[in-house]
Design an enzyme around this catalytic site. Structure first.
Site, mmCIF file in Angstrom:
data_model
loop_
_atom_site.group_PDB
_atom_site.id
_atom_site.type_symbol
_atom_site.label_atom_id
_atom_site.label_comp_id
_atom_site.label_asym_id
_atom_site.label_seq_id
_atom_site.Cartn_x
_atom_site.Cartn_y
_atom_site.Cartn_z
ATOM 1 N N HIS A 113 -9.425 -5.920 -5.401
ATOM 2 C CA HIS A 113 -8.647 -4.686 -5.420
ATOM 3 C C HIS A 113 -7.565 -4.826 -6.482
ATOM 4 C CE1 HIS A 113 -5.789 -1.653 -3.874
ATOM 5 N NE2 HIS A 113 -6.776 -1.149 -3.162
ATOM 6 N N CYS A 354 -10.035 1.546 -6.211
ATOM 7 C CA CYS A 354 -9.036 0.603 -6.748
ATOM 8 C C CYS A 354 -9.684 -0.732 -7.110
ATOM 9 C CB CYS A 354 -7.891 0.392 -5.755
ATOM 10 S SG CYS A 354 -6.870 1.845 -5.508
#
Length: 396
Positions: A113, A354
């Site tokens: 992420h 993300c």
């Protein structure tokens, strides 16, 4: 038990498959939030009056329950943050700045992420350290031979996601931790996804840090937890200055508080910390084993059923996964698929999640992600299947 789920969206009963982004909250969490503000609203640790004493006791009870939840040695090793992201930034800004310097190396993976990429890039820019990336195969599994090659005496930190939010892959973190420690490196686990699905025992794993978020654990938003080994936390400088993180302030200098308070400057997120107790109670009463079994059944059922759809392309087919199903529909943009599903009352996540470097690895802009929780059912998956089949047929 989950009030938000009992509604219609676009004239259809809501199907909520966006649990990797945030899970819904049981009624007892909502009631605990309201109860604090109605009955105990007061600042903690500073007041001598009854409301302050009650609020402080309840707040610290959550710290003890969180210690039990991950089997930390001591509740003082539990630091409350505003989320996984802040926990990782805290480690980067304190441990990183003090113990990582020019010529040192930090290892992360292709599937991280952004929250577990950008803080380390910033640290490397500041210190002259280098960021190394562990690659993955097409199934979304780490190439462990490459990890072994990249891990050297220069490696000071391995910061790795336990379970991928975009693919669902469960990484072999126990092996990674053991190998990293053999080289003298510390290990931070991003547990944002894993803590909701897997049994977590930080002592058995022997990780040096673990960061996770309450809102993915049926708890409130704006609350995270950072666990760290005592010797590391005590050696790290404070993250922010202000109230609570001090013992004594003088213009000539300041004496810092003990852990965990050294890292908890200012008035904390009291109501949400207290309400998180009820989320932990819900998980404990349901049982992690039961949650895992139910979610694994949903993932297996969904994966098998969706494979029958013409043009369905799974993204991330690791052998070990949490309940995340990422996919594409051939010749369709993920956003369009998501909007069509929303019209049918089905909530999924679309985009790069993300994890833009991961999407670049696959040569795609993003995926559609359906992620399952304990309150989801096979009947809801049937609705997803029927909708996707209609969408794919319309396109193809």
């Amino acid at each position: 038990m989950f009030p938000v789920l009992h509604q219609e969206v676009n004239g259809k009963p809501l199907v909520y498959f966006d649990n990797a982004a945030t899970s819904q909250k049981p009624i007892q969490v909502l009631e605990a939030l309201s109860r604090y503000y109605r009955e105990d609203n007061s600042n903690i640790h500073r007041g001598a009056h009854t409301l302050a004493s009650r609020a402080t006791a309840d707040y610290e009870k959550t710290r003890e329950m969180t210690r039990d939840f991950i089997n930390a040695p001591d509740e003082t090793q539990i630091i409350f943050t505003k989320g996984t992201t802040e926990g990782i930034n805290l480690v980067a800004s304190t441990y990183g700045r003090k113990f990582i310097g020019e010529g040192d190396e930090i290892l992360i993976t292709t599937m991280e992420h952004h929250s577990n990429i950008v803080p380390w890039q910033m640290l490397c820019e500041e210190t002259g350290a280098s960021l190394k990336i562990i690659p993955i195969n097409d199934a979304g599994e780490l190439l462990m031979d490459e990890f072994d090659r990249l891990l050297t005496e220069k490696t000071k930190l391995v910061s790795i996601v336990h379970a991928s939010n975009a693919l669902g892959t469960i990484n072999p973190v126990k092996t990674i931790i053991e190998k990293a420690h053999q080289k003298g490196a510390k290990v931070l686990l991003d547990g944002a996804q894993s803590t909701a699905h897997l049994e977590i025992d930080v002592q058995q794993l022997d990780c040096d840090f673990l960061a996770f978020s309450a809102h993915k654990l049926y708890g409130p938003t704006g609350l995270g937890i950072l666990y760290g080994k005592r010797d590391l936390l005590e050696a790290m400088p404070p993250y922010q200055g202000g109230g609570e993180m001090i013992k004594e302030v003088d213009f000539a200098g300041t004496t810092y508080n003990e852990i965990p308070f050294k890292f908890e400057a200012g008035t904390p997120n009291i109501a949400d910390v207290i309400a998180f107790q009820k989320a932990l109670e819900f998980i404990n009463e349901t049982g992690k084993e039961n949650i895992q079994k139910h979610e694994a059944g949903l993932l297996e059922y969904a994966s098998r059923k969706m494979a029958d759809i013409n043009g369905f392309i799974p993204v991330g087919t690791a052998a070990e996964k949490v309940s995340v199903l990422s996919f594409l529909i051939n010749n369709m943009h993920p956003f369009d698929v998501g909007m069509m599903l929303d019209a049918a009352g089905i909530a999924v996540r679309t985009g790069h999640h993300c994890a833009q470097p991961l999407m670049k690895r696959y040569g795609i802009e993003g995926t559609v992600r359906a992620s399952f929780a304990v309150y989801n059912t096979k009947e809801e998956i049937d609705r997803l299947y029927d909708s996707l089949k209609r969408i794919a047929k319309r396109r193809n």
